[in-house]
Every structure is written in structure tokens, then in C-alpha cells.
Design a protein around this motif. Sequence first.
Motif, short mmCIF file in Angstrom:
data_model
loop_
_atom_site.label_atom_id
_atom_site.label_comp_id
_atom_site.label_asym_id
_atom_site.label_seq_id
_atom_site.Cartn_x
_atom_site.Cartn_y
_atom_site.Cartn_z
N ASN A 112 0.87 -1.18 0.00
CA ASN A 112 0.00 0.00 0.00
C ASN A 112 0.90 1.23 0.00
OD1 ASN A 112 -2.47 -1.47 0.33
ND2 ASN A 112 -1.97 -1.73 2.48
N ILE A 113 0.73 2.08 -1.00
CA ILE A 113 1.55 3.29 -1.06
C ILE A 113 0.62 4.48 -1.28
CG2 ILE A 113 3.51 4.47 -2.12
CD1 ILE A 113 4.39 1.75 -3.27
N ILE A 114 0.73 5.47 -0.40
CA ILE A 114 -0.03 6.70 -0.53
C ILE A 114 0.97 7.79 -0.89
CG2 ILE A 114 -1.43 8.41 0.68
CD1 ILE A 114 -1.54 5.11 2.19
N PHE A 115 0.72 8.45 -2.00
CA PHE A 115 1.60 9.50 -2.51
C PHE A 115 0.98 10.86 -2.24
CE2 PHE A 115 2.21 5.77 -5.19
CZ PHE A 115 3.59 5.65 -5.25
N ILE A 116 1.79 11.82 -1.78
CA ILE A 116 1.35 13.19 -1.52
C ILE A 116 2.14 14.10 -2.47
CG2 ILE A 116 1.18 15.04 0.19
CD1 ILE A 116 -0.42 12.52 0.97
N LEU A 117 1.42 14.99 -3.18
CA LEU A 117 2.06 15.91 -4.12
C LEU A 117 1.46 17.31 -3.98
CD1 LEU A 117 3.91 16.29 -6.75
CD2 LEU A 117 1.80 15.94 -8.02
N ASN A 118 2.32 18.31 -3.90
CA ASN A 118 1.86 19.69 -3.93
C ASN A 118 1.50 20.05 -5.37
OD1 ASN A 118 2.23 20.61 -1.19
ND2 ASN A 118 4.41 20.46 -1.56
N ASP A 119 0.30 20.57 -5.55
CA ASP A 119 -0.12 20.99 -6.89
C ASP A 119 0.41 22.40 -7.14
OD1 ASP A 119 -1.33 21.40 -9.31
OD2 ASP A 119 -3.38 21.31 -8.55
#
Length: 164
Positions: A112-119
Motif C-alpha cells: 500500500n503506497i499513498i503518494f502526496i504531491l503539492n499541486d
Amino acid sequence: MKIFYFGGQKSGKTNAGSKKALELSKDEKPYYVATYDNSYGDTSMNERINKHILERKDDFLSIEEPCDLLKVIKPNKTYLVDCVSMWILNNLEEKEEVLKKQLKELFKIDANIIFILNDVSCGVIPFDKESRRFVDFSGIIGQELAKLCDEVYEVKYGIEKKLK
């Protein structure tokens, strides 16, 4: 399960991703993969990092890896990668294909991988070459994550909107 959260700074995306990681990890602590490279020596960024550490409390096991996510992601675990934006910045000298290849390899791992990215794609086109490259890479990698992930969420002001 691969999940992607994106939004502006301080939008609540890390909080949303953290809740999802805790939910998916069941009886084990999930891993928090911190991608910030401390060699930048930025005092205000260190304050942000310390705030994130306090928010996580003891709910996560922390791993620091600024460049090569394949070194730390192992099967049958849950990971919160915070954040992809810093990973992009740390790999800015790489070619687009290298970053895409690393992502595709991550998606082969049964985790399980949750990715966080600043738009950062909603502003003006930056004047300097390095900033333009960063904004372009953010958009390209964001598209790749949106395509590959099982679920995609946009977060604004703490409100999650499921897009996929």
C-alpha cells in the motif's frame, strides 16, 4: 492499493493521506517516507518538518529517503510518501524517463503506497529555467500518478474530492 493525494500547500492532503495509511495498515504501524533532503539547511523548512513529526506522533515508523524510493519500499507494508514534490526536487537533474521508470517499478511492489504531491501547476510559468523544470516535472509526475493509482483525491481546505 496505490493512492494519490494532491493539493496546494497546507491543504490537508498529508492529514488525509495519513488517515488512509493508518486505515490500510491494520495492525501494523505504517511507514512515513520523508523525502526532504536536510542538506538544504533551510531553518523554516526544518520547522515544518518538526511540525509533521509532532503530528505523526508514534503512529508511523519514519524513513528518510530523498531520491531512491525503491530502496525503502518493501512488499506487504503500508507507506505514506510525503512528499513527491520534494522527491522531484531532489531528482531534478534526472531525465523525466528515469523518474517515470522509478514510479513504474514502485507500482510492481505489492504494498500500500499513498503518494502526496503539492499541486504547483495553477500559477504562472516561472521565469527561471530550474523552476520551470520543477513545475513541468510536477505536472508530468502528477499525471503519471493519477494514471497509475487506484484512487486519486484532490484536497482543498481539508476537503477531499475523489477524482478516481
